[in-house]
Design a protein around this motif. Sequence first.
Motif, PDB file in Angstrom:
ATOM      1  N   ASP A  13       0.821  -1.207   0.000  1.00 17.02           N
ATOM      2  CA  ASP A  13       0.000   0.000   0.000  1.00 17.02           C
ATOM      3  C   ASP A  13       0.859   1.263   0.000  1.00 17.02           C
ATOM      4  N   THR A  14       1.949   1.251   0.751  1.00 16.71           N
ATOM      5  CA  THR A  14       2.810   2.433   0.858  1.00 16.71           C
ATOM      6  C   THR A  14       3.521   2.717  -0.455  1.00 16.71           C
ATOM      7  N   LEU A  15       4.082   1.679  -1.072  1.00 17.31           N
ATOM      8  CA  LEU A  15       4.801   1.888  -2.335  1.00 17.31           C
ATOM      9  C   LEU A  15       3.854   2.117  -3.511  1.00 17.31           C
ATOM     10  N   SER A  16       2.579   1.750  -3.350  1.00 21.01           N
ATOM     11  CA  SER A  16       1.595   2.047  -4.396  1.00 21.01           C
ATOM     12  C   SER A  16       1.326   3.545  -4.479  1.00 21.01           C
ATOM     13  N   ILE A  17       1.531   4.225  -3.368  1.00 21.78           N
ATOM     14  CA  ILE A  17       1.321   5.680  -3.349  1.00 21.78           C
ATOM     15  C   ILE A  17       2.515   6.403  -3.959  1.00 21.78           C
ATOM     16  N   THR A  21      12.955   5.249  -0.814  1.00 22.11           N
ATOM     17  CA  THR A  21      14.230   4.617  -0.513  1.00 22.11           C
ATOM     18  C   THR A  21      14.076   3.769   0.741  1.00 22.11           C
ATOM     19  N   LEU A  22      15.046   2.906   1.008  1.00 24.39           N
ATOM     20  CA  LEU A  22      14.980   2.073   2.206  1.00 24.39           C
ATOM     21  C   LEU A  22      14.933   2.920   3.478  1.00 24.39           C
ATOM     22  N   MET A  57       1.479 -11.234  -3.408  1.00 21.08           N
ATOM     23  CA  MET A  57       0.670 -10.264  -4.137  1.00 21.08           C
ATOM     24  C   MET A  57       0.923 -10.254  -5.643  1.00 21.08           C
ATOM     25  N   TYR A  58       1.741 -11.171  -6.151  1.00 27.55           N
ATOM     26  CA  TYR A  58       2.008 -11.262  -7.590  1.00 27.55           C
ATOM     27  C   TYR A  58       2.564  -9.952  -8.156  1.00 27.55           C
ATOM     28  N   VAL A  59       3.537  -9.365  -7.449  1.00 21.89           N
ATOM     29  CA  VAL A  59       4.193  -8.151  -7.929  1.00 21.89           C
ATOM     30  C   VAL A  59       5.694  -8.331  -7.773  1.00 21.89           C
ATOM     31  N   ASP A  60       6.456  -7.420  -8.384  1.00 19.56           N
ATOM     32  CA  ASP A  60       7.884  -7.312  -8.137  1.00 19.56           C
ATOM     33  C   ASP A  60       8.142  -5.988  -7.433  1.00 19.56           C
ATOM     34  N   ILE A  61       9.023  -6.002  -6.441  1.00 18.79           N
ATOM     35  CA  ILE A  61       9.411  -4.774  -5.750  1.00 18.79           C
ATOM     36  C   ILE A  61      10.903  -4.593  -5.992  1.00 18.79           C
ATOM     37  N   LYS A  62      11.240  -3.683  -6.880  1.00 17.68           N
ATOM     38  CA  LYS A  62      12.612  -3.527  -7.339  1.00 17.68           C
ATOM     39  C   LYS A  62      13.205  -2.203  -6.868  1.00 17.68           C
ATOM     40  N   CYS A  63      14.494  -2.243  -6.623  1.00 17.23           N
ATOM     41  CA  CYS A  63      15.230  -1.026  -6.285  1.00 17.23           C
ATOM     42  C   CYS A  63      15.823  -0.444  -7.567  1.00 17.23           C
ATOM     43  N   ASP A  64      15.388   0.769  -7.911  1.00 24.59           N
ATOM     44  CA  ASP A  64      15.870   1.428  -9.122  1.00 24.59           C
ATOM     45  C   ASP A  64      17.095   2.258  -8.774  1.00 24.59           C
ATOM     46  N   LYS A  65      18.264   1.699  -9.007  1.00 26.24           N
ATOM     47  CA  LYS A  65      19.510   2.382  -8.637  1.00 26.24           C
ATOM     48  C   LYS A  65      19.778   3.594  -9.515  1.00 26.24           C
ATOM     49  N   ARG A  66      19.162   3.627 -10.690  1.00 25.30           N
ATOM     50  CA  ARG A  66      19.340   4.781 -11.579  1.00 25.30           C
ATOM     51  C   ARG A  66      18.459   5.954 -11.170  1.00 25.30           C
ATOM     52  N   ASP A  67      17.556   5.716 -10.223  1.00 26.64           N
ATOM     53  CA  ASP A  67      16.618   6.762  -9.801  1.00 26.64           C
ATOM     54  C   ASP A  67      16.657   6.925  -8.287  1.00 26.64           C
TER      55      ASP A  67
END
Length: 309
Positions: A13-17, A21-22, A57-67
Amino acid sequence: MIFKYKFCLWLIDTLSIQPLTLPEIQKKWLNASANEDGDPLAERTFNRYRREAESLMYVDIKCDKRDGNLYKIIRPDGFKNDELQQWLLSAFRVSSLAERVNQREEVMIEPAPPAANLLQDVMEAIDGKRLLRIVYKSHYQNEKEIILLPAFVRLFKQRWYVIGEVRGKERAMTCALERVKEIELLEGSKVKFSPKLRAILKPEVYFEHCFGIIRQFEPITIRFRAFWPQDAYLKDVPLHASQIEVNHTEDYTDFEMFVRPTYDLKQELLWYRDKLAILSPESFRQDMIQVLRATLSGYETGENHAIDE
């Protein structure tokens, strides 16, 4: 609900908004209502439960190091069942909320769908391709015993329904679970649907072009006009999956949908009162006018002027 499921739901829910960063995730978690003990979030714990959230939840949670090392939710390639994903999220939210309902005054809920306790036997029959013995009492017929091979279940308007084949009849039937008086999972080997119904008894086929739970009549194109502000609500939440906008003014919006003109569709259209009018086809428009006249007569006389459908 155990800690990891609370955290998984909170993280989705938080990352959907917005991506975070960690350190931002760790700071938000410290103050989150789901973190009842106020425990800090270690990086190792975050990575372990992040993988749990991806699996659940059938999603991927990825860290975008370029952003800026932002963690983002990414839907896997080829995943099309957004409704399934939303139902999974909803189920976890309800489970989390259930812990608070009896203790808090801030939550107001509707009555739960009746007869949900029967779903266990129904789902076991579906999974095992086994028969159910059902004693069923509809509002229009006497109580009767049915041997049903269930195909799938559907939740509609706060009611659970099971759809399947009546054995020995080679016909499909929709049973409302609250009208089931007895249910028994019968022993025996796996049973197949009759060739006549095998292709039909699938949710996307059986209820194609249906508004609700009734499967009658051939679908037609219905054009209707929704007046302001109701048209804005119908843009947000369409009446039917086929609904499209065909005309718009400051005072109203015209929509079209391709749907079966059933009793439950008429009920839904009447729910909008004077904020909605049927434009075409003329035959369906006249049907609705007849219903409205019968309704008016009932109000004026206090007698039954109901129309047989």
